[in-house]
Write an enzyme that holds these catalytic residues in place. Sequence first.
Site, mmCIF file in Angstrom:
data_model
loop_
_atom_site.group_PDB
_atom_site.id
_atom_site.type_symbol
_atom_site.label_atom_id
_atom_site.label_comp_id
_atom_site.label_asym_id
_atom_site.label_seq_id
_atom_site.Cartn_x
_atom_site.Cartn_y
_atom_site.Cartn_z
ATOM 1 N N ASP A 21 0.873 -1.159 0.000
ATOM 2 C CA ASP A 21 0.000 0.000 0.000
ATOM 3 C C ASP A 21 0.922 1.225 0.000
ATOM 4 O OD1 ASP A 21 -1.665 2.035 0.710
ATOM 5 O OD2 ASP A 21 -2.893 0.747 2.016
ATOM 6 N N LYS A 35 3.277 12.725 -15.564
ATOM 7 C CA LYS A 35 2.313 13.794 -15.729
ATOM 8 C C LYS A 35 0.929 13.305 -15.282
ATOM 9 C CE LYS A 35 -0.116 14.105 -19.570
ATOM 10 N NZ LYS A 35 -0.987 12.977 -19.958
ATOM 11 N N HIS A 91 6.271 12.454 -22.017
ATOM 12 C CA HIS A 91 6.855 11.500 -22.972
ATOM 13 C C HIS A 91 6.961 12.074 -24.379
ATOM 14 C CE1 HIS A 91 2.690 10.503 -24.141
ATOM 15 N NE2 HIS A 91 3.176 9.880 -25.186
ATOM 16 N N LYS A 135 10.120 11.873 -27.807
ATOM 17 C CA LYS A 135 9.843 11.409 -29.173
ATOM 18 C C LYS A 135 10.847 12.023 -30.143
ATOM 19 C CE LYS A 135 4.888 10.701 -28.643
ATOM 20 N NZ LYS A 135 4.031 9.855 -29.439
ATOM 21 N N GLU A 138 -6.965 12.230 -32.218
ATOM 22 C CA GLU A 138 -6.960 10.800 -31.913
ATOM 23 C C GLU A 138 -8.305 10.228 -32.349
ATOM 24 O OE1 GLU A 138 -3.942 10.331 -28.213
ATOM 25 O OE2 GLU A 138 -5.858 11.241 -27.732
ATOM 26 N N ASP A 178 -4.959 16.994 -19.802
ATOM 27 C CA ASP A 178 -4.354 15.745 -20.259
ATOM 28 C C ASP A 178 -3.252 15.974 -21.293
ATOM 29 O OD1 ASP A 178 -4.139 12.906 -20.420
ATOM 30 O OD2 ASP A 178 -5.352 12.892 -22.246
ATOM 31 N N HIS A 209 1.920 18.247 -23.326
ATOM 32 C CA HIS A 209 2.487 17.895 -24.637
ATOM 33 C C HIS A 209 2.424 19.052 -25.642
ATOM 34 C CE1 HIS A 209 2.237 14.030 -22.879
ATOM 35 N NE2 HIS A 209 1.091 13.621 -23.375
ATOM 36 N N LYS A 252 -10.377 13.592 -28.758
ATOM 37 C CA LYS A 252 -10.605 12.141 -28.861
ATOM 38 C C LYS A 252 -11.761 11.924 -29.825
ATOM 39 C CE LYS A 252 -7.935 10.998 -25.231
ATOM 40 N NZ LYS A 252 -6.657 10.320 -25.422
HETATM 41 C C1 BG6 Z 1 -1.034 10.739 -22.926
HETATM 42 C C2 BG6 Z 1 -2.487 11.114 -22.727
HETATM 43 O O1 BG6 Z 1 -0.195 11.564 -22.176
HETATM 44 O O2 BG6 Z 1 -0.702 10.870 -24.309
HETATM 45 C C3 BG6 Z 1 -3.392 10.283 -23.620
HETATM 46 O O3 BG6 Z 1 -2.812 10.915 -21.364
HETATM 47 C C4 BG6 Z 1 -2.938 10.352 -25.048
HETATM 48 O O4 BG6 Z 1 -4.736 10.724 -23.501
HETATM 49 C C5 BG6 Z 1 -1.464 10.021 -25.142
HETATM 50 O O5 BG6 Z 1 -3.701 9.416 -25.804
HETATM 51 C C6 BG6 Z 1 -0.938 10.187 -26.553
HETATM 52 O O6 BG6 Z 1 0.375 9.759 -26.597
HETATM 53 P P1 BG6 Z 1 0.953 9.081 -27.913
HETATM 54 O O7 BG6 Z 1 2.396 8.869 -27.610
HETATM 55 O O8 BG6 Z 1 0.207 7.791 -28.105
HETATM 56 O O9 BG6 Z 1 0.708 10.049 -29.008
#
Ligand code: BG6
Length: 468
Positions: free
Chosen positions: A85, A138, A168, A172, A206, A225, A230, A316
């Site tokens: 936990d 994040k 992330h 890239k 997306e 998000d 990003h 989305k």
């Molecule tokens: C994440 C988001 O940080 O990045 C997601 O929480 C999103 O909602 C994702 O789909 C997209 O990342 P990638 O690398 O698949 O483009």
Amino acid sequence: MSAPRSDALVFFGASGDLAFKSIFPALQGLAATGQLDMPVLGVARKEWTREDLIARARASIEAAGVFQPEAFDRLSANLHYVKGDYASPSTYAEIRARLGSARRPLHYLAIPPSMFEHVIRGLAEHGCANGGRVVVEKPFGRDLASAQALDRVLHQYFRERDIFRIDHYLGKEPVQNLLYFRFANTFLEPIWNRQYVERIEITMAESFGIKGRGRLYDELGAIRDVVQNHLLQIAALLLMEPPVGQDPEAIRDAKGQAFRAMRPLDPAEVVRGQFDGYRDEAGVDPDSDAETFAALRLHVDSWRWAGVPIYIRAGKCLPVSATEVFVTLKRPPLAVFEDVPVAPPNHVRFRLSPEVLIELGTRAKRAGEGNLGEEVNLDACRNTVHAVPPYQRLLGDAMRGDQTLFARTDAVEASWRVVEPVLVNRPPLHWYKAGSWGPDAANRLIEGGVWHDPAATISSAPEPAATR
Ligand code: BG6
């Protein structure tokens, strides 16, 4: 003097989606390149054994289609499981015991933000923070105040140079190429300003929904998000001044300045949308106000960019999955040729996914009588091969103590300042049909009423695995 390497990796959230989707494949990649010959502790609340963790790692790596028997054996030989936990001191006592003689562990918090503070304090109180590093997933906070509060907790136990705020996107390859391409060439910088650039559009579309992440997503919405992190990071790389020097801080200083020049959003220039059917998703509040689509206009108060609109859109359940930057250049000052005033202006396109592309859109004369031209697109780069997947790159960098691709505290705070007005004063929510380009109101936001459509030029080639 180079920073010492970490000598153990502890990752919290070992049973979670992120671990399954990205972390195990990244760990195998690190093992394959000899960067993970050290204890690797997976921590989660599930009643798992070490064998269960190894089986989960294998399933994840197989699902990603990157299983390599030798590298996997190297990884699994070092993998250990700590069931616990996150609020309980005994979890951290066990982590410390399992770390054995390791003195410089890297702790990776791939867990919901509500648990960050427990884990940071737990680690510190059990002697796991001294000499250690911490990677924080994040979103870093929910707003400016909570980001600052999280920083205060982190700074009680870790030095800034040992804190890695992960995004992330920065790992890239095509995102790194934004910086490289801008400053490794001489021809772009003279025109990369308000004299020549008409507008910049950044689209992250997306075609899928929230993929079972209802509860988490519903607390965030698209602005928290992906926009605050990003997409503003991408904007900063496009807008920043040339860094003075090559060290990580020089780049982060220039980016920090770019973030500070971004004007806080005006709620009247932000459109929020939610796709029909979102509220029926598991974990989502039936009255949810979370946006699954956001479109906005960003103003940049700098000499280079004053008056140039930066349009950002993310959503989305849109018609395609594609992330791209489209920079429209101004038309030539005089119409020497009759077709030029009606032809599409020049552009620079950075497609980040599904395929990787840097393209310069130009015009050239068509053969024949008369001065009529046609569009000619010059490709500077197409598809990155053998790129290192983002999480592998970032975890490897953090273990070496390299901060270049991580967000510094000033940038994180500045990006929260940019979005804060629309978190407090939420623009109305519009509904849109899944598979459409979001609510109509988004088109009224942009000059000319038409966003650049990345779907028009998407190649059928599959996305290179390494960009995911
Ligand atoms: C994440 C988001 O940080 O990045 C997601 O929480 C999103 O909602 C994702 O789909 C997209 O990342 P990638 O690398 O698949 O483009």
